[in-house]
Design an enzyme around this catalytic site. Structure first.
Site: not given
Length: 182
Positions: A81-83
């Site tokens: 995940p890149c959030q």
């Protein structure tokens, strides 16, 4: 005519944070390889993946996998995940408790499985987002994670990966430790 035994064995891919399988398609094509297992928590998304890769088992939640019981692979792939590292996100960085902090579980898989190749997909924000250093045995935590580190300090040298304990660690430095660059 050649027998199957004359054909070289195709490389095997293990896929983490698999989504719908876009990264899998690319890596299968480039390496002439086959995805042999995947890990995807979102069930509707995993159902789409399973439709395109029938019979390939879903290992499920990456936080619960015992990597010593998983079929070894030649290539481990994933787009964690890149959030929290995205330049348009909250910039919380790679830290325990963040979605991007799930990277630590991919690192565990790499350490346990020791694949020949690792393909990681993520955003440019890894170059400038902070990461929390895990405390080393006998080391004080404070100098390893200075509270006064700012994103501006991180941006001053775009390729500085945070090799010194007293400097802020960049997320890319956490993702690409020297022990894997052999």
């Amino acid at each position: 005519m050649h027998d199957q035994e004359d054909q070289p064995r195709r490389l095997r891919i293990g896929s983490l944070f698999s989504g719908y399988g876009g990264l899998d398609l690319a890596v299968e094509h480039v390496f002439n390889a086959d995805t042999v297992w995947f890990s995807e928590l979102n069930q509707p998304v995993a159902a789409v993946f399973s439709r395109h890769w029938p019979g390939v088992p879903n290992l499920g939640d990456i936080t619960t996998i015992n990597w010593h019981e998983v079929e070894p692979v030649d290539i481990l792939i994933g787009g964690f995940p890149c959030q929290d590292v995205s330049t348009v996100g909250k910039r919380a960085g790679l830290a325990p408790g963040t979605r991007s902090g799930l990277w630590a579980h991919m690192a565990e898989a790499i350490d346990a499985l020791r694949p020949e190749w690792v393909v990681i997909e993520n955003v440019r924000g890894l170059l400038s987002s902070p990461a929390t250093r895990p405390p080393a045995e006998g080391d004080r935590h404070d100098p390893r994670n200075p509270g006064d580190a700012t994103l501006r300090e991180l941006e001053s040298d775009p390729w500085y990966l945070g090799d010194l304990a007293a400097r802020p660690l960049r997320a890319l430095g956490a993702v690409m430790p020297n022990r894997w660059l052999c």
